[in-house]
Scaffold this active site. Structure first.
Site, PDB file in Angstrom:
ATOM      1  N   ASP A  90       5.523   9.529  -6.164  1.00  0.00           N
ATOM      2  CA  ASP A  90       6.329  10.278  -7.123  1.00  0.00           C
ATOM      3  C   ASP A  90       7.779  10.397  -6.668  1.00  0.00           C
ATOM      4  O   ASP A  90       8.713  10.214  -7.451  1.00  0.00           O
ATOM      5  CB  ASP A  90       5.732  11.664  -7.340  1.00  0.00           C
ATOM      6  N   THR A 104      -3.794   5.496  -5.313  1.00  0.00           N
ATOM      7  CA  THR A 104      -3.715   4.438  -4.302  1.00  0.00           C
ATOM      8  C   THR A 104      -2.652   4.719  -3.253  1.00  0.00           C
ATOM      9  O   THR A 104      -2.689   4.145  -2.168  1.00  0.00           O
ATOM     10  CB  THR A 104      -3.397   3.077  -4.958  1.00  0.00           C
ATOM     11  N   ASP A 105      -1.701   5.606  -3.549  1.00  0.00           N
ATOM     12  CA  ASP A 105      -0.565   5.744  -2.626  1.00  0.00           C
ATOM     13  C   ASP A 105      -0.966   6.373  -1.301  1.00  0.00           C
ATOM     14  O   ASP A 105      -0.439   6.006  -0.253  1.00  0.00           O
ATOM     15  CB  ASP A 105       0.614   6.475  -3.271  1.00  0.00           C
ATOM     16  N   SER A 151       7.665  18.181 -10.232  1.00  0.00           N
ATOM     17  CA  SER A 151       7.954  18.697  -8.893  1.00  0.00           C
ATOM     18  C   SER A 151       8.757  17.689  -8.078  1.00  0.00           C
ATOM     19  O   SER A 151       9.707  18.057  -7.374  1.00  0.00           O
ATOM     20  CB  SER A 151       6.663  19.067  -8.158  1.00  0.00           C
TER      21      SER A 151
END
Length: 366
Positions: A161, A33-34, A117
């Site tokens: 993230d 969704t981001d 990451s």
């Protein structure tokens, strides 16, 4: 056991100016969704990437990873592209970031869908900005770390993230609006309700997933253009059926997942705020079905552990992260943790299961 600072000294022959840490993350709900300007709800893992660093006067960036083969490098390849990209992004933004000797070590599982990451990017960004007195608020640090991954490394990731790694708070999930980066810290002290959250690392990764992220992002952006909206977050659940009728078959399932997943994030946030964490379980399972059937980013191993966990008594379970391998999560009663863990590891021999709690975001540790 030697400390990160001691390991830096062994590699570079001098002490570091400091040590910084940034965590991996678990996304409780809100997958894919981001990049649609939607809502997400990650929390930070206790597992962190630690970066020890010292400034250099010659502008060079030297990098060493305890966990990668090879010695000190200045080549921006492989794992080193991530911290090198961060330095590039900071400098491009006009920040007075010079050279540095950088030592990296991490206990965030790599390839498990837990944002190793992003943890590396954010820890490096925090270290470099503090080394050169160019400190930034968490959201801006996350934006520049994302830019490093997008423009330098070449991975078209969204912002979730990096925001989770930079901005999460211990004992809380981060309810994040990825359009304007407004956020709420929502208590996630599951032990108070007698609950546990298990992370199930399948320890598998299918090559099919390598281009899947970019393909699905392109499909979502195409659908938004057809619907005349800036991003799919603008399509409400009540408008979904009408919207699907305007789309080609290839895009309908993508839109259905994004719209219903945004709704699930809001429902989970309301349940946690009301102290009804047990009711979150079915929404996790519902989200997995959407990722499996509509977005088609699950795989046989993830489906097995989710189905097994629920059959063994989990309140709910779903894949987390990009899919095609990586990890799933399961919400369980504390008394059922052992039974669910046993069932999952018997069903998938490669699986590694560990209980977790919401940890702290990026910070200086030494």
């Amino acid at each position: 056991m030697t400390t990160t600072a001691e390991n830096f000294r062994t590699v570079y022959g001098k002490p570091p100016a400091g040590v910084w840490a940034a965590p991996g993350r678990v996304n409780l709900i809100g997958e894919y969704t981001d990049f649609n300007d939607g809502f997400v709800m990650p929390f930070a893992l206790p597992h962190c990437t630690r970066v020890a660093a010292a400034p250099r006067t010659d502008g060079r960036l030297r990098l060493y990873s305890r966990d990668a083969q090879g010695g000190v490098t200045e080549e921006p390849r492989g794992w080193a592209a991530y911290p090198a990209g961060v330095a590039w992004a900071l400098r491009e933004a006009g920040l007075p970031v010079g050279g540095a000797d950088v030592y990296v070590e991490s206990d965030v599982p790599v390839g498990a869908g837990l944002s190793s990451s992003a943890a590396l990017e954010v820890a490096t960004a925090l270290a470099l900005t503090e080394l050169y007195d160019a400190g930034l608020p968490g959201p801006e640090l996350a934006r520049l770390a994302q830019r490093a991954e997008n423009a330098f490394v070449g991975v078209p990731c969204g912002i979730m993230d990096q925001m989770a790694s930079a901005c999460c708070r211990a004992g809380h999930a981060l309810h994040l609006d990825t359009r304007d980066l407004s956020m709420r810290q929502i208590p996630l002290a599951l032990e108070q309700w007698g609950l546990r959250l298990l992370v199930i690392d399948t320890r598998v990764k299918h090559e099919l997933g390598d281009g899947a992220y970019a393909a699905r992002r392109a499909g979502c952006e195409s659908a938004a253009r057809r619907l005349g909206v800036r991003a799919l977050r603008e399509v409400a659940c009540g408008e979904l059926q009408a919207a699907l009728g305007e789309l080609p078959a290839a895009e309908r399932a993508l839109v259905r997942h994004v719209v219903t997943e945004n709704d699930r994030v809001e429902r989970v946030a309301a349940l946690l705020a009301a102290g009804d964490a047990r009711a979150v379980g079915p929404l996790l399972t519902e989200g997995h079905a959407s990722l499996r059937d509509d977005f088609r980013v699950s795989c046989a191993e993830l489906d097995v552990v989710v189905e097994t966990a629920v059959k063994a008594g989990a309140l709910g379970a779903r894949m987390t992260g990009g899919g095609f391998g990586g990890s799933a999560i399961a919400l369980v009663d504390g008394a059922d943790e052992e039974r669910v863990t046993k069932a999952v590891t018997e069903a998938l021999g490669t699986a590694r299961v560990f209980g977790t709690a919401a940890g702290e975001g990026a910070r200086r540790v030494a």
